[in-house]
Scaffold this active site. Sequence first.
Site, PDB file in Angstrom:
ATOM      1  N   SER A  14       0.813  -1.226   0.000  1.00  0.00           N
ATOM      2  CA  SER A  14       0.000   0.000   0.000  1.00  0.00           C
ATOM      3  C   SER A  14       0.843   1.271   0.000  1.00  0.00           C
ATOM      4  O   SER A  14       1.798   1.406   0.765  1.00  0.00           O
ATOM      5  CB  SER A  14      -0.916   0.015   1.228  1.00  0.00           C
ATOM      6  OG  SER A  14      -1.603   1.255   1.283  1.00  0.00           O
ATOM      7  N   GLN A  15       0.474   2.219  -0.856  1.00  0.00           N
ATOM      8  CA  GLN A  15       1.153   3.519  -0.918  1.00  0.00           C
ATOM      9  C   GLN A  15       0.446   4.544  -0.038  1.00  0.00           C
ATOM     10  O   GLN A  15       0.899   5.699   0.051  1.00  0.00           O
ATOM     11  CB  GLN A  15       1.164   4.041  -2.366  1.00  0.00           C
ATOM     12  CG  GLN A  15       1.845   3.128  -3.363  1.00  0.00           C
ATOM     13  CD  GLN A  15       3.327   2.971  -3.098  1.00  0.00           C
ATOM     14  OE1 GLN A  15       3.948   3.830  -2.474  1.00  0.00           O
ATOM     15  NE2 GLN A  15       3.900   1.878  -3.559  1.00  0.00           N
ATOM     16  N   LYS A  65     -13.887  -3.874   1.991  1.00  0.00           N
ATOM     17  CA  LYS A  65     -14.751  -2.694   1.832  1.00  0.00           C
ATOM     18  C   LYS A  65     -16.220  -2.999   2.149  1.00  0.00           C
ATOM     19  O   LYS A  65     -16.941  -2.123   2.618  1.00  0.00           O
ATOM     20  CB  LYS A  65     -14.611  -2.107   0.419  1.00  0.00           C
ATOM     21  CG  LYS A  65     -13.218  -1.505   0.177  1.00  0.00           C
ATOM     22  CD  LYS A  65     -13.084  -0.900  -1.209  1.00  0.00           C
ATOM     23  CE  LYS A  65     -11.632  -0.488  -1.452  1.00  0.00           C
ATOM     24  NZ  LYS A  65     -11.447   0.196  -2.744  1.00  0.00           N
ATOM     25  N   GLU A  77     -24.484   8.685   0.933  1.00  0.00           N
ATOM     26  CA  GLU A  77     -25.252   8.158  -0.199  1.00  0.00           C
ATOM     27  C   GLU A  77     -24.350   7.386  -1.169  1.00  0.00           C
ATOM     28  O   GLU A  77     -24.695   6.320  -1.658  1.00  0.00           O
ATOM     29  CB  GLU A  77     -25.944   9.326  -0.924  1.00  0.00           C
ATOM     30  CG  GLU A  77     -26.741   8.940  -2.157  1.00  0.00           C
ATOM     31  CD  GLU A  77     -28.030   8.185  -1.846  1.00  0.00           C
ATOM     32  OE1 GLU A  77     -28.468   8.195  -0.685  1.00  0.00           O
ATOM     33  OE2 GLU A  77     -28.577   7.573  -2.786  1.00  0.00           O
ATOM     34  N   ASN A  86     -14.600   2.812   1.930  1.00  0.00           N
ATOM     35  CA  ASN A  86     -13.127   2.824   1.951  1.00  0.00           C
ATOM     36  C   ASN A  86     -12.587   3.823   2.969  1.00  0.00           C
ATOM     37  O   ASN A  86     -11.379   3.943   3.130  1.00  0.00           O
ATOM     38  CB  ASN A  86     -12.549   3.112   0.556  1.00  0.00           C
ATOM     39  CG  ASN A  86     -12.575   4.589   0.206  1.00  0.00           C
ATOM     40  OD1 ASN A  86     -13.381   5.347   0.743  1.00  0.00           O
ATOM     41  ND2 ASN A  86     -11.695   4.999  -0.680  1.00  0.00           N
ATOM     42  N   GLY A 126     -15.869  -4.370 -16.894  1.00  0.00           N
ATOM     43  CA  GLY A 126     -15.856  -5.086 -15.626  1.00  0.00           C
ATOM     44  C   GLY A 126     -17.158  -4.868 -14.871  1.00  0.00           C
ATOM     45  O   GLY A 126     -17.930  -3.943 -15.195  1.00  0.00           O
ATOM     46  N   ALA A 127     -17.418  -5.722 -13.891  1.00  0.00           N
ATOM     47  CA  ALA A 127     -18.656  -5.594 -13.119  1.00  0.00           C
ATOM     48  C   ALA A 127     -18.444  -6.052 -11.678  1.00  0.00           C
ATOM     49  O   ALA A 127     -19.362  -6.524 -11.025  1.00  0.00           O
ATOM     50  CB  ALA A 127     -19.778  -6.386 -13.779  1.00  0.00           C
ATOM     51  N   GLY A 128     -17.210  -5.898 -11.192  1.00  0.00           N
ATOM     52  CA  GLY A 128     -16.902  -6.276  -9.810  1.00  0.00           C
ATOM     53  C   GLY A 128     -16.965  -5.073  -8.878  1.00  0.00           C
ATOM     54  O   GLY A 128     -17.555  -4.041  -9.208  1.00  0.00           O
ATOM     55  N   GLY A 238      -4.221   4.491 -13.090  1.00  0.00           N
ATOM     56  CA  GLY A 238      -4.996   4.829 -11.907  1.00  0.00           C
ATOM     57  C   GLY A 238      -4.233   5.508 -10.782  1.00  0.00           C
ATOM     58  O   GLY A 238      -4.778   5.655  -9.687  1.00  0.00           O
TER      59      GLY A 238
END
Length: 272
Positions: A14-15, A65, A77, A86, A126-128, A238
């Site tokens: 993790s950064q 999460k 919301e 998160n 994608g759909a995750g 990203g």
Amino acid sequence: TDRYAVIGNPISHSQSPFIHQEFARALGQDISYEKLFAELGAFRPQVEAFVAAGGKGLNITLPFKGDAFRFAQEVTERARAAEAVNTLTFRDGKVYGDNTDGVGLVRDIVENLDYPIAGQRVLILGAGGAVRGVLEPILQQKPASLTIANRTVIKAEALAHHFARYGKVEAVGYDALAGRSFDIIINATSTSLSNEMPPLPHGVFTARTLAYDMVYSSGLTPFLQRAQGENAGMLADGLGMLVEQAAESFSIWRGIQPDTRKVTNMLREVLA
Ligand code: ATR
């Protein structure tokens, strides 16, 4: 010193500590930020111990999460829409949950890359969980259209149905993309992690398409290589999203919005 951390499994890569420590340094904020590892199934006791020790807030990464969403007593919301949290804040004996992933992605595209989402034809691959986390903030931008393509079409259809109250979402398989093109194509599949890419037909990228991979890496991912080969107008990974979601968490906790550009550039050098 107020104590914060990121919790996940795995967590060593993790950064987030680097990013938050740089934000704090630039803004003169007296905080500490560490990494917390939790065994699968041990999210709750780990978090309870952190709170008991005076922890003020947590970032949550894979695979917790959903656990964080259920742990929170009050959620925003956008977190409710994502059914994922998160960012946890512990204040006055209460647990608040938020999700800053979507706003992080939107800010990176709209502000850093200076590419509007409003009025554009957007395609998400994608759909995750990665997709679920960002759909509501993207729909808030009022794209001309939003299409989700997934290998398992029924998962895309379920997401489209779940998010219909926030705007129109189309769900398709990859084959149905033949003969169509889009202004923004976001790869939110896990393919880049295994050096693969989604089975995109040729022709979906145009000379003004932004190709965005939610994964960050020092070289171009296979998806971005393909976009480059088809002369997509702009390529992005990203890393900007990672820093922007962190900035939004920092601002929730500290009430002050950090400057992201310098930290993104520093990280880019560290990771090169
Ligand atoms: P995350 O929470 O990171 O989104 P996930 O829930 O495991 O992770 O979802 C991974 C996504 O990548 C899914 O959309 C998956 O497609 P399926 O739903 O059809 O499994 C997609 N994916 C993974 N490997 C893929 C591949 N080789 N080609 C196309 N899609 C792939």
